[in-house]
Design a protein around this motif. Structure first.
Motif, PDB file in Angstrom:
ATOM      1  N   ASP A  31       0.847  -1.193   0.000  1.00 20.29           N
ATOM      2  CA  ASP A  31       0.000   0.000   0.000  1.00 20.29           C
ATOM      3  C   ASP A  31       0.888   1.252   0.000  1.00 20.29           C
ATOM      4  N   GLU A  32       1.932   1.198   0.805  1.00 23.06           N
ATOM      5  CA  GLU A  32       2.827   2.351   0.933  1.00 23.06           C
ATOM      6  C   GLU A  32       3.462   2.710  -0.423  1.00 23.06           C
ATOM      7  N   TRP A  33       3.977   1.689  -1.116  1.00 23.19           N
ATOM      8  CA  TRP A  33       4.615   1.934  -2.417  1.00 23.19           C
ATOM      9  C   TRP A  33       3.601   2.538  -3.400  1.00 23.19           C
ATOM     10  N   ILE A  34       2.426   1.931  -3.462  1.00 21.05           N
ATOM     11  CA  ILE A  34       1.430   2.387  -4.447  1.00 21.05           C
ATOM     12  C   ILE A  34       1.010   3.828  -4.155  1.00 21.05           C
ATOM     13  N   VAL A  35       0.755   4.130  -2.873  1.00 24.03           N
ATOM     14  CA  VAL A  35       0.310   5.485  -2.523  1.00 24.03           C
ATOM     15  C   VAL A  35       1.421   6.497  -2.822  1.00 24.03           C
ATOM     16  N   GLN A  36       2.642   6.151  -2.426  1.00 25.50           N
ATOM     17  CA  GLN A  36       3.767   7.073  -2.658  1.00 25.50           C
ATOM     18  C   GLN A  36       4.036   7.333  -4.133  1.00 25.50           C
ATOM     19  N   ARG A  37       4.009   6.257  -4.944  1.00 22.93           N
ATOM     20  CA  ARG A  37       4.380   6.395  -6.356  1.00 22.93           C
ATOM     21  C   ARG A  37       3.247   6.790  -7.280  1.00 22.93           C
ATOM     22  N   THR A  38       1.995   6.589  -6.815  1.00 15.21           N
ATOM     23  CA  THR A  38       0.878   6.857  -7.734  1.00 15.21           C
ATOM     24  C   THR A  38      -0.246   7.693  -7.118  1.00 15.21           C
ATOM     25  N   GLY A  39      -0.360   7.700  -5.801  1.00 10.90           N
ATOM     26  CA  GLY A  39      -1.474   8.400  -5.148  1.00 10.90           C
ATOM     27  C   GLY A  39      -2.758   7.585  -5.140  1.00 10.90           C
ATOM     28  N   ILE A  40      -2.713   6.371  -5.721  1.00 14.34           N
ATOM     29  CA  ILE A  40      -3.942   5.558  -5.804  1.00 14.34           C
ATOM     30  C   ILE A  40      -4.120   4.727  -4.523  1.00 14.34           C
ATOM     31  N   ARG A  41      -5.356   4.749  -3.991  1.00 15.25           N
ATOM     32  CA  ARG A  41      -5.667   3.954  -2.801  1.00 15.25           C
ATOM     33  C   ARG A  41      -6.606   2.807  -3.129  1.00 15.25           C
ATOM     34  N   GLU A  42      -7.517   3.055  -4.056  1.00 15.30           N
ATOM     35  CA  GLU A  42      -8.440   2.010  -4.487  1.00 15.30           C
ATOM     36  C   GLU A  42      -8.921   2.299  -5.890  1.00 15.30           C
ATOM     37  N   LEU A 158      -4.583   0.362 -13.444  1.00 13.58           N
ATOM     38  CA  LEU A 158      -5.707   0.367 -14.386  1.00 13.58           C
ATOM     39  C   LEU A 158      -7.031  -0.035 -13.744  1.00 13.58           C
ATOM     40  N   ALA A 159      -8.121   0.561 -14.229  1.00  9.24           N
ATOM     41  CA  ALA A 159      -9.426   0.318 -13.616  1.00  9.24           C
ATOM     42  C   ALA A 159     -10.562   0.596 -14.599  1.00  9.24           C
ATOM     43  N   ASP A 160     -11.786   0.457 -14.114  1.00 11.00           N
ATOM     44  CA  ASP A 160     -12.983   0.518 -14.970  1.00 11.00           C
ATOM     45  C   ASP A 160     -13.925   1.648 -14.551  1.00 11.00           C
ATOM     46  N   ALA A 161     -14.504   2.326 -15.533  1.00 14.31           N
ATOM     47  CA  ALA A 161     -15.502   3.380 -15.255  1.00 14.31           C
ATOM     48  C   ALA A 161     -16.002   3.947 -16.578  1.00 14.31           C
ATOM     49  N   ALA A 162     -16.990   4.827 -16.478  1.00 11.18           N
ATOM     50  CA  ALA A 162     -17.490   5.525 -17.664  1.00 11.18           C
ATOM     51  C   ALA A 162     -17.960   6.924 -17.266  1.00 11.18           C
ATOM     52  N   GLY A 163     -17.831   7.853 -18.203  1.00 10.44           N
ATOM     53  CA  GLY A 163     -18.341   9.203 -17.984  1.00 10.44           C
ATOM     54  C   GLY A 163     -18.928   9.714 -19.291  1.00 10.44           C
ATOM     55  N   ALA A 164     -19.807  10.708 -19.194  1.00 11.95           N
ATOM     56  CA  ALA A 164     -20.459  11.206 -20.408  1.00 11.95           C
ATOM     57  C   ALA A 164     -20.749  12.694 -20.298  1.00 11.95           C
ATOM     58  N   ALA A 165     -20.857  13.330 -21.459  1.00 13.51           N
ATOM     59  CA  ALA A 165     -21.231  14.751 -21.514  1.00 13.51           C
ATOM     60  C   ALA A 165     -22.159  14.958 -22.701  1.00 13.51           C
ATOM     61  N   TYR A 281     -10.238   6.135  -7.918  1.00 17.29           N
ATOM     62  CA  TYR A 281     -10.617   5.447  -9.161  1.00 17.29           C
ATOM     63  C   TYR A 281      -9.466   4.872  -9.966  1.00 17.29           C
ATOM     64  N   GLY A 282      -8.215   5.219  -9.637  1.00 13.70           N
ATOM     65  CA  GLY A 282      -7.098   4.763 -10.452  1.00 13.70           C
ATOM     66  C   GLY A 282      -7.178   5.358 -11.842  1.00 13.70           C
ATOM     67  N   ASN A 283      -6.514   4.692 -12.775  1.00 11.51           N
ATOM     68  CA  ASN A 283      -6.488   5.174 -14.155  1.00 11.51           C
ATOM     69  C   ASN A 283      -7.593   4.478 -14.958  1.00 11.51           C
ATOM     70  N   THR A 284      -8.613   5.219 -15.325  1.00  7.68           N
ATOM     71  CA  THR A 284      -9.746   4.644 -16.054  1.00  7.68           C
ATOM     72  C   THR A 284      -9.718   5.021 -17.536  1.00  7.68           C
ATOM     73  N   GLY A 285      -8.523   5.275 -18.066  1.00  6.12           N
ATOM     74  CA  GLY A 285      -8.347   5.474 -19.499  1.00  6.12           C
ATOM     75  C   GLY A 285      -9.182   6.617 -20.053  1.00  6.12           C
ATOM     76  N   ALA A 286      -9.894   6.339 -21.138  1.00  8.10           N
ATOM     77  CA  ALA A 286     -10.678   7.368 -21.813  1.00  8.10           C
ATOM     78  C   ALA A 286     -11.837   7.873 -20.952  1.00  8.10           C
ATOM     79  N   ALA A 287     -12.156   7.159 -19.874  1.00  9.30           N
ATOM     80  CA  ALA A 287     -13.251   7.603 -18.999  1.00  9.30           C
ATOM     81  C   ALA A 287     -12.786   8.664 -18.019  1.00  9.30           C
TER      82      ALA A 287
END
Ligand code: UT7
Length: 326
Positions: A31-42, A158-165, A281-287
């Motif tokens: 957890d420590e490495w991930i938070v320090q290097r990426t800021g991602i928690r979940e 990497l992770a999953d999600a969607a957004g719209a406008a 949310y991590g990295n959800t690509g194009a979303a």
């Protein structure tokens, strides 16, 4: 010329939460490495029964409802994604049918994580030229489906999600002021999915060699990303006679908190004016930019009259920016 105005935003993230603690049980990480290097928690991971269009549909329905727009009023659907339900038809096509947009053309835009800015830019051009009045722009991904959960360099991100406008033609001063798209194919090997296309169609061998998962040279990508991020932000601001001081909020692609902080520093923009939700949310690509924009709007970080800068970068290499007067 008309201006494309965002009249409704929506977002959807799957229910299942994958925490850093969960990942500690899957790969050699902490957890420590991930938070320090990426800021991602979940991050969120789609249910096996869900595909990209299922997430996209939820985000689109929310955006349409908030915009007060009926599906029949949509002229065009543009979806940024790299993880469509299948090679074809497109996610756009599936959404057109499931929403009942009987008057809409539809397509997907394939620009990795920059698919957010690419889809928004394309949608906005059709309105500016007067060709269409209402366009539904979506960014949606199930990146977990192309993630190698034995590769600690990518599975933590990497992770999953969607957004719209929903975009609508407008005559007033507000709306999408400008967009820029860039690409540089020299860097394609920094992030790509080797198999599944015409170069390496699916075979037992491609599956055995794990070639259907995303491969990334994270550290090299990091450096290019910071440079490109700053460059596209500066250029769009300059061309519009603005500086970072004029911005109410910067909503960047949520790939890594350190990349966002480095870009903000180069732009001399305090982090208080940068929207961040990569921690959840991590990295959800194009979303990612759509999901962040929706949250910025829902939490009133963005409201009428504000100047908002969106920017994204992704595999390809692709990158781009959009400047909006809300
Ligand atoms: O939307 C675009 C998509 N991609 C990106 O934006 C990714 C951009 N890059 C990044 O976010 C970062 O480069 C990473 C988070 C992927 C990696 O962070 P880094 O600070 O660049 O680490 P690194 O690749 O330079 O690796 C440093 C060390 C290595 O160990 P050694 O060789 O120094 O012993 C890695 O093996 O950290 C190791 N490492 C890990 N350790 C624990 C790599 N991943 C992990 C991990 N947990 N998950």
């Amino acid at each position: 010329m008309k201006r494309a105005k965002i009249i409704g935003v929506g977002a959807y993230a799957p229910k299942r939460v994958l925490t850093n603690d969960d990942l500690e049980k899957m790969v050699q990480t902490s957890d420590e490495w991930i938070v320090q290097r990426t800021g991602i928690r979940e991050r969120r991971i789609a249910d096996p029964s869900e595909a990209t269009s299922d997430l996209a549909l939820r985000a689109a329905q929310q955006a349409l409802e908030r915009a007060g727009v009926e599906p029949g009023e949509i002229d065009l659907i543009v979806v940024g994604t790299t993880t469509g339900d299948m090679a074809f038809p497109t996610v756009g096509n599936i959404i057109q049918h499931r929403l009942g947009c009987r008057n809409a053309g539809s397509t997907d835009v394939y620009a990795a994580c920059s698919g957010s800015i690419y889809s928004l830019s394309i949608g906005s051009q059709y309105i500016q030229t007067g060709k269409y009045r209402t366009v539904l722009c979506i960014g949606a991904e199930c990146l977990s489906r192309i993630t190698d959960y034995t590769d600690r360099g990518t599975c933590i991100l990497l992770a999953d999600a969607a957004g719209a406008a929903v975009l609508r033609a407008s005559d007033d001063e507000s709306g999408i002021l400008d967009t820029d798209l860039y690409s540089d194919g020299r860097y394609w090997e920094l992030l790509y999915q080797p198999a599944g296309g015409s170069r390496n169609p699916a075979t037992h061998e491609t599956v055995d060699k794990r070639m259907h998962y995303a491969r990334m040279k994270g550290n090299e990508l990091f450096k290019v990303a910071v440079r490109m991020f700053e460059d596209c932000a500066q250029r769009i601001l300059q061309r519009n006679g603005l500086t970072a001081d004029d911005l109410t909020v910067f909503v960047p692609h949520q790939a890594n908190l350190r990349i966002i902080e480095a870009a903000a520093k180069r732009l001399k923009l305090p982090m208080g004016r940068v929207f961040v939700n990569v921690d959840r949310y991590g990295n959800t690509g194009a979303a990612s930019v759509y999901v962040a924009l929706e949250e910025a709007w829902a939490t009133k970080r963005v409201s009428a009259g504000d100047l908002v800068l969106l920017a994204a970068f992704g595999g390809g290499f692709t990158w781009g920016a959009a400047l909006i007067r809300w």
